[in-house]
Design an enzyme around this catalytic site. Structure first.
Site, PDB file in Angstrom:
ATOM      1  N   LYS A   1      31.533  33.833  28.673  1.00 10.39           N
ATOM      2  CA  LYS A   1      31.183  32.656  30.015  1.00 10.39           C
ATOM      3  C   LYS A   1      29.917  31.875  29.821  1.00 10.39           C
ATOM      4  O   LYS A   1      30.047  30.420  29.913  1.00 10.39           O
ATOM      5  CB  LYS A   1      30.428  32.987  31.241  1.00 10.39           C
ATOM      6  CG  LYS A   1      31.919  33.547  32.512  1.00 10.39           C
ATOM      7  CD  LYS A   1      31.589  34.468  33.141  1.00 10.39           C
ATOM      8  CE  LYS A   1      33.037  34.820  34.005  1.00 10.39           C
ATOM      9  NZ  LYS A   1      32.572  35.996  34.768  1.00 10.39           N
TER      10      LYS A   1
ATOM     11  N   LYS B   1      44.403  38.108  29.500  1.00 10.62           N
ATOM     12  CA  LYS B   1      45.361  38.696  30.326  1.00 10.62           C
ATOM     13  C   LYS B   1      45.665  37.700  31.419  1.00 10.62           C
ATOM     14  O   LYS B   1      44.637  36.730  31.512  1.00 10.62           O
ATOM     15  CB  LYS B   1      43.497  39.334  30.374  1.00 10.62           C
ATOM     16  CG  LYS B   1      42.880  38.658  31.164  1.00 10.62           C
ATOM     17  CD  LYS B   1      41.411  39.807  31.706  1.00 10.62           C
ATOM     18  CE  LYS B   1      40.570  38.894  32.409  1.00 10.62           C
ATOM     19  NZ  LYS B   1      39.304  39.350  33.366  1.00 10.62           N
TER      20      LYS B   1
ATOM     21  N   LYS C   1      42.850  34.198  37.523  1.00 12.73           N
ATOM     22  CA  LYS C   1      42.651  33.506  37.849  1.00 12.73           C
ATOM     23  C   LYS C   1      42.039  32.209  38.031  1.00 12.73           C
ATOM     24  O   LYS C   1      42.091  31.533  38.110  1.00 12.73           O
ATOM     25  CB  LYS C   1      42.318  33.757  39.515  1.00 12.73           C
ATOM     26  CG  LYS C   1      41.256  34.977  39.747  1.00 12.73           C
ATOM     27  CD  LYS C   1      41.062  35.228  41.072  1.00 12.73           C
ATOM     28  CE  LYS C   1      39.895  36.555  40.840  1.00 12.73           C
ATOM     29  NZ  LYS C   1      40.286  37.062  42.193  1.00 12.73           N
TER      30      LYS C   1
HETATM   31  P1  TYM Z   1      38.492  40.097  39.938  1.00 12.26           P
HETATM   32  O1  TYM Z   1      37.728  39.573  41.663  1.00 12.26           O
HETATM   33  O2  TYM Z   1      38.304  39.563  38.919  1.00 12.26           O
HETATM   34  O3  TYM Z   1      39.681  41.487  40.340  1.00 12.26           O
HETATM   35  C1  TYM Z   1      39.563  42.241  40.656  1.00 12.26           C
HETATM   36  C2  TYM Z   1      40.408  43.906  40.427  1.00 12.26           C
HETATM   37  O4  TYM Z   1      41.936  42.821  39.599  1.00 12.26           O
HETATM   38  C3  TYM Z   1      41.464  43.944  37.750  1.00 12.26           C
HETATM   39  N1  TYM Z   1      42.291  42.476  37.333  1.00 12.26           N
HETATM   40  C4  TYM Z   1      43.339  43.080  36.303  1.00 12.26           C
HETATM   41  N2  TYM Z   1      43.770  43.871  36.387  1.00 12.26           N
HETATM   42  C5  TYM Z   1      45.129  44.072  35.308  1.00 12.26           C
HETATM   43  N3  TYM Z   1      45.201  43.014  34.943  1.00 12.26           N
HETATM   44  C6  TYM Z   1      45.078  41.830  34.745  1.00 12.26           C
HETATM   45  N4  TYM Z   1      44.894  40.583  33.927  1.00 12.26           N
HETATM   46  C7  TYM Z   1      44.068  41.880  35.696  1.00 12.26           C
HETATM   47  N5  TYM Z   1      42.746  40.435  36.194  1.00 12.26           N
HETATM   48  C8  TYM Z   1      42.010  41.158  36.892  1.00 12.26           C
HETATM   49  C9  TYM Z   1      40.302  43.816  37.778  1.00 12.26           C
HETATM   50  O5  TYM Z   1      39.875  44.471  37.107  1.00 12.26           O
HETATM   51  C10 TYM Z   1      39.343  44.346  38.944  1.00 12.26           C
HETATM   52  O6  TYM Z   1      39.773  45.782  39.788  1.00 12.26           O
HETATM   53  N6  TYM Z   1      33.738  42.488  39.151  1.00 12.26           N
HETATM   54  C11 TYM Z   1      35.192  42.372  39.727  1.00 12.26           C
HETATM   55  C12 TYM Z   1      34.655  42.474  41.275  1.00 12.26           C
HETATM   56  C13 TYM Z   1      33.655  43.286  41.457  1.00 12.26           C
HETATM   57  C14 TYM Z   1      33.865  45.336  41.846  1.00 12.26           C
HETATM   58  C15 TYM Z   1      32.287  45.245  42.605  1.00 12.26           C
HETATM   59  C16 TYM Z   1      34.871  45.723  41.533  1.00 12.26           C
HETATM   60  C17 TYM Z   1      32.514  43.648  42.107  1.00 12.26           C
HETATM   61  N7  TYM Z   1      31.517  45.053  42.458  1.00 12.26           N
HETATM   62  C18 TYM Z   1      31.846  46.822  42.509  1.00 12.26           C
HETATM   63  C19 TYM Z   1      34.846  46.809  41.210  1.00 12.26           C
HETATM   64  C20 TYM Z   1      33.488  47.577  41.975  1.00 12.26           C
HETATM   65  C21 TYM Z   1      35.754  41.417  39.254  1.00 12.26           C
HETATM   66  O7  TYM Z   1      35.485  40.422  39.544  1.00 12.26           O
HETATM   67  O8  TYM Z   1      36.671  41.376  40.133  1.00 12.26           O
END
Ligand code: TYM
Length: 329
Positions: free
Chosen positions: A111, A193, A196
């Site tokens: 980023k 990957k 969104k």
């Molecule tokens: P976020 O909102 O980007 O994504 C949510 C979850 O989806 C998984 N993910 C994927 N898994 C497989 N293939 C993909 N292409 C893919 N894209 C996304 C992410 O690994 C995630 O598990 N930082 C986190 C949110 C967060 C969080 C937390 C997670 C904030 N606090 C505490 C666990 C515990 C995030 O941006 O997820």
């Protein structure tokens, strides 16, 4: 009972990668663990958001959690900003975290490269807020996709350092990263990957709320590899990705799937995959629409109350151990 914590950001739209990498496992594990599933809107504001859209997306994501099978009678579902302890613990952990370890985070580096000197302080501090989310609940297990692995390692390091310097305060959590589906790739570019936030990759991203035409179109246009054979093979990332999605959505074994497509062309695989996905999404979309607004409010209110009661205990313990409580006689 051991505890789970996980969350997703209410930005953009939830896609198959989010579901297969994370939400699917939340549903599968929720009865074995005491579970907390958070809608992390404070993480979302590390990038500018339209306030109305953010509020609507926050509710939509809560509906999606429920629609994919999170049971609010078993799991705690809540919105991050409803529990102020998350931000308060972030400050304490900011004073334990080091610049160098946050500068090493690959998501931050990505980023920062795009935004250069305009990159926000919130983007930099994002992993510390995430560590607070997890540590407040004395979490044992964090089910996430592979892209969150480094953030989980930082969370563990902060917990261990805090416990060492101030006395035992936090459980040290383990990541739960599935063997299959931890990194679903874009249909438009199998080297990236499914994501969104990447606007160019809309065509490569199947959203859980996509309509039938969008699903068919996106699979039809999906990039494939050279060659013709349809089998699981990591050296052919496009077909491997399509087969992984097929495998996870309809629960057939890899062998059965390879037999089924033996001698068939890519068009057949794409066509069937679109239909399997449409069948899978249909009941989810119906449930998203059917959840009543008042019911959703009640679930989120109760979720926040339950989460806060637990978070408060951990936060007070951390404050006491740091000498922040007890200064007043
Ligand atoms: P976020 O909102 O980007 O994504 C949510 C979850 O989806 C998984 N993910 C994927 N898994 C497989 N293939 C993909 N292409 C893919 N894209 C996304 C992410 O690994 C995630 O598990 N930082 C986190 C949110 C967060 C969080 C937390 C997670 C904030 N606090 C505490 C666990 C515990 C995030 O941006 O997820």
């Amino acid at each position: 009972m051991k505890r789970i914590f996980s969350g997703a950001q209410p930005t953009g739209n939830v896609h198959l990668g989010n579901y297969l990498g994370a939400l699917r496992n939340w549903v599968a594990l929720q009865r074995e663990y005491e579970s907390f599933f958070c809608i992390v809107n404070l993480h979302a504001i590390t990038f500018p958001q339209d306030p109305k859209v953010l509020a609507a997306k926050t509710r939509e994501l809560a509906r999606i959690y429920l629609a994919v099978g999170i049971d609010p009678n078993v799991s705690t579902v809540f919105v991050q900003s409803d529990v102020a302890e998350h931000t308060e613990l972030t400050w304490l952990l900011n004073c334990v975290a080091r610049m160098s370890e946050l500068e090493r985070m690959t998501q931050f580096k990505e980023k920062a490269r795009k935004q250069q000197e305009n990159v926000g302080v919130g983007v930099f501090d994002y992993p510390v807020l995430m560590a607070s989310d997890i540590l407040l609940y004395q979490t044992d297990l964090v089910p996430v996709g592979e892209d969150q692995k480094q953030h989980l390692e930082l969370t563990r390091d902060l917990a261990i350092r805090f416990n060492r310097d101030y006395g035992q305060t936090f459980a040290v959590p383990e990541p739960f990263i599935p063997k299959i589906g931890a990194r679903i790739m874009s249909l438009a570019d199998p080297a990236k990957k499914m994501s969104k936030s990447d606007e160019e990759s809309e065509a490569g991203c199947i959203m859980l709320l996509d309509d039938v035409d969008a699903v068919r179109r996106k699979f039809k246009r999906a990039v494939t590899d050279s060659g013709t054979e349809i089998r699981f093979d990591e050296s052919r990332p496009a077909i491997n990705n399509l087969l992984t999605i097929y495998h996870l959505l309809n629960d057939r074994s890899a062998e059965e799937i390879e037999d089924h497509f033996n001698g068939q062309g890519y068009a057949k695989l794409k066509g069937e995959l679109a239909e399997v996905t449409i069948e899978f999404l249909k009941p989810i979309q119906e449930r998203v629409r059917s959840i009543d607004d008042d019911k959703l409010d009640a679930i989120l209110r109760q979720g926040a109350e339950k989460a806060e009661a637990i978070a408060r205990v951990t936060l007070n313990h951390a404050k006491r151990n740091m000498g922040l409580i007890g200064a007043r006689k």
